[in-house]
Design an enzyme around this catalytic site. Sequence first.
Site, PDB file in Angstrom:
ATOM      1  N   GLU A   1      10.657   5.885  -2.461  1.00  0.00           N
ATOM      2  CA  GLU A   1      11.120   4.512  -2.653  1.00  0.00           C
ATOM      3  C   GLU A   1      11.880   4.483  -3.983  1.00  0.00           C
ATOM      4  O   GLU A   1      12.940   5.072  -4.087  1.00  0.00           O
ATOM      5  CB  GLU A   1       9.910   3.592  -2.626  1.00  0.00           C
TER       6      GLU A   1
ATOM      7  N   GLU B   1      10.603  -4.390   1.864  1.00  0.00           N
ATOM      8  CA  GLU B   1       9.375  -5.169   1.666  1.00  0.00           C
ATOM      9  C   GLU B   1       9.614  -6.418   0.819  1.00  0.00           C
ATOM     10  O   GLU B   1       8.951  -7.434   1.014  1.00  0.00           O
ATOM     11  CB  GLU B   1       8.281  -4.300   1.047  1.00  0.00           C
TER      12      GLU B   1
HETATM   13  C1  NOJ Z   1       3.890  -0.513  -1.580  1.00  0.00           C
HETATM   14  C2  NOJ Z   1       4.743   0.251  -0.632  1.00  0.00           C
HETATM   15  O1  NOJ Z   1       6.089   0.224  -1.038  1.00  0.00           O
HETATM   16  C3  NOJ Z   1       4.590  -0.348   0.745  1.00  0.00           C
HETATM   17  O2  NOJ Z   1       5.458   0.274   1.652  1.00  0.00           O
HETATM   18  C4  NOJ Z   1       3.152  -0.228   1.164  1.00  0.00           C
HETATM   19  O3  NOJ Z   1       2.976  -0.882   2.400  1.00  0.00           O
HETATM   20  C5  NOJ Z   1       2.205  -0.846   0.145  1.00  0.00           C
HETATM   21  N1  NOJ Z   1       2.506  -0.393  -1.176  1.00  0.00           N
HETATM   22  C6  NOJ Z   1       0.752  -0.520   0.445  1.00  0.00           C
HETATM   23  O4  NOJ Z   1       0.516   0.836   0.240  1.00  0.00           O
HETATM   24 CA    CA Z   2       6.880  -0.538  -3.430  1.00  0.00          CA
END
Ligand code: NOJ
Ligand code: CA
Length: 678
Positions: A476, A482
């Site tokens: 990431e 998200e």
């Molecule tokens: C942050 C991550 O970027 C996301 O993809 C994930 O679902 C959550 N943390 C929980 O691990």
């Molecule tokens: Ca994240």
Amino acid sequence: MKKILLVITTYLISPLLFAQTVQVTSPDGKIIVSINDDKIPSYSITLNSEMVIADSRLGLRFKKAAELGAGFSIKHSAKASKDSTWQQPWGERKHVRDNHNELTVTFSTHRESANVFNVKFRVFNDGVGFRYEVPAQKGLDGSIEITNELTEFSINNANESTAWWIPSRGWNRYEYMYKTTPFSEVDQVHTPFTFKLNSGTHLSIHEAALVDYAGMTLKQMRGGVLKADLTPWSDGILVKKKPNFTTPWRTIQMSENAVGLLNSNLILNLNEPSKLADTSWIEPGKYVGIWWGMHINETTWGSGDKHGATTSETKRYMDFADKYGFDGVLVEGWNIGWDGDWFYNGDVFNFTKAYDDFDLKVISEHGLASGVRLIGHHETSGNVTNYRDQMADAFAMYQQHGVRQVKTGYVADGGNIKRIDDNGIVRHEWHDGQYMVNEYLHNVKEAAKYQISINTHEPIKDTGLRRTYPNWLSREGARGQEFNAWGSPPNPPEHTAILPFTRLLSGPMDFTPGIFDMGFNGLGEKANRPQTTLAKQLALYVVIYSPIQMAADLPRNYEANLPAFQFIRDVPTDWQESKAIAGEIGKFVAFARQERDGKDWFVGALTNEEARDISLSLSFLEKGKKYQAQIYRDGKEANWIDNPYEMIIEQKTVTASDLLLLPLATSGGAAIRFKALD
Ligand code: NOJ
Ligand code: CA
């Protein structure tokens, strides 16, 4: 009299009056790096005779030894050149040419200890890399502690430049919105740090092969002078080394235009070849997952009525993956530790024990029967000691169940990674300090022993280590999809028009594109939602390079729009060649990529909040060959705010000599498959 004497003495003993300059140029002669020892060791760079980096300081300071820097002069220098091509097991292109000239400059001074160091420069047609090489010597023996890296990047005419940046040393790590500002407003920033000079020259400063060293951020000092600002350990030391060490490469990618930056191989070329002899088990591919439902609050990571990761739900996802040709199913929230506020649950995560409603054996066998693999998940919430204690067992268990890929997570505020040191004392580290640089790589190396590849979330930034450790598939390290579920605010329309020129210069990103239902909180400008059209969601599969791509939305939203879903099913994630073909930072961008060992080409184009027409020359296609262009583009009335779904899917026969006009809506896009016809 006193004054004259002083001058004479200086003349006799000082090397300063005999300042020397040595030079090295790029293979095409356009870039010239000059290294000199006038007062202090420094370097400057010209591109097409334009001074881009003015005289900039070099050097290192230590806790115990004297500085390597001021007072040193050039003792000798050695040239070398290379022009070879190497192959990536997976990547944005199969063959990478490494063509550079090298100059190793040895600086020394007359004193008993800490008196010699090298700076190795490599100059490519797409930019410059240099690193320090510090041989074992008196004063730099035993344990070495670096307290300051003096490296500077003194930008010529910085006050007329525009910069795109995110702040460093913040609580949200790399997950900030990019700012577009005059250079003067640049404060303390992460790399890749990209800016445009008034002349149109584009530059990006970053680093390559960040191994066993602190991550480098940049701080603006006197106007235009950026200084290396290494992220410290919890005890304040920047870097701890043993004798005879090298630093990561400091890199400056440069191009006469924005698109040129996107076609650079400099970062990969400055990394070491693969340390893994057998890479056949490393699999690029596409995946779906029990994931978005938690982010939009339909389900939960923790146990209870809304628990997402149940055996039956996972089987359903695996059947969906099988039906539509996906390779894997990511499952988050199946293991003990998510109950309560999981952001702070780092101490209680158990990486091998499942909740009662999840049967790992049953679901992995269910998937493997149809060739769909479970994708594992390790959320640490930043407690890396708890994770390390269980890491080997956790990988071994996944391997037993046919898992080939694990997504890791290090959700914790910047500076708040928890580790327990050798004396049992709790320490708090930064995600990008030396301790964590080593911890992330340890995880990747350990995973390789179990033939598992890693996709790191809340990672250390990418510096090209996928070349050396090809099981480090993706990560990431920027605001991903998200944020469109819950970020305040969500990613603005310009976000994915900035990412390619900044974060993505460092390497692949697990952005998780493909949200088809934008209205989970309603549409409009104010809602938390992807601020894009549907066609732009499709374009992201080509624009944002990653060898693994998620179809992030819920299965029901794909089944409700199978014609648009077809593009996600068709698009590969591994490429023979990639070409950025148009773009301006923050405005628009277009990529063409050819599938690995295949004939088809794919194009992704997207724009910021402004609608625009892009005219693309199809000269990347094979000459004389016909292709069926399967085009997914914004409809006439489409706009991201209240009409994001209107899309035209059409087919045309085209050749390399055609021009294709793509009308993009506000925050719109286009995705095209060019299917080779024979
Ligand atoms: C942050 C991550 O970027 C996301 O993809 C994930 O679902 C959550 N943390 C929980 O691990
Ligand atoms: Ca994240």
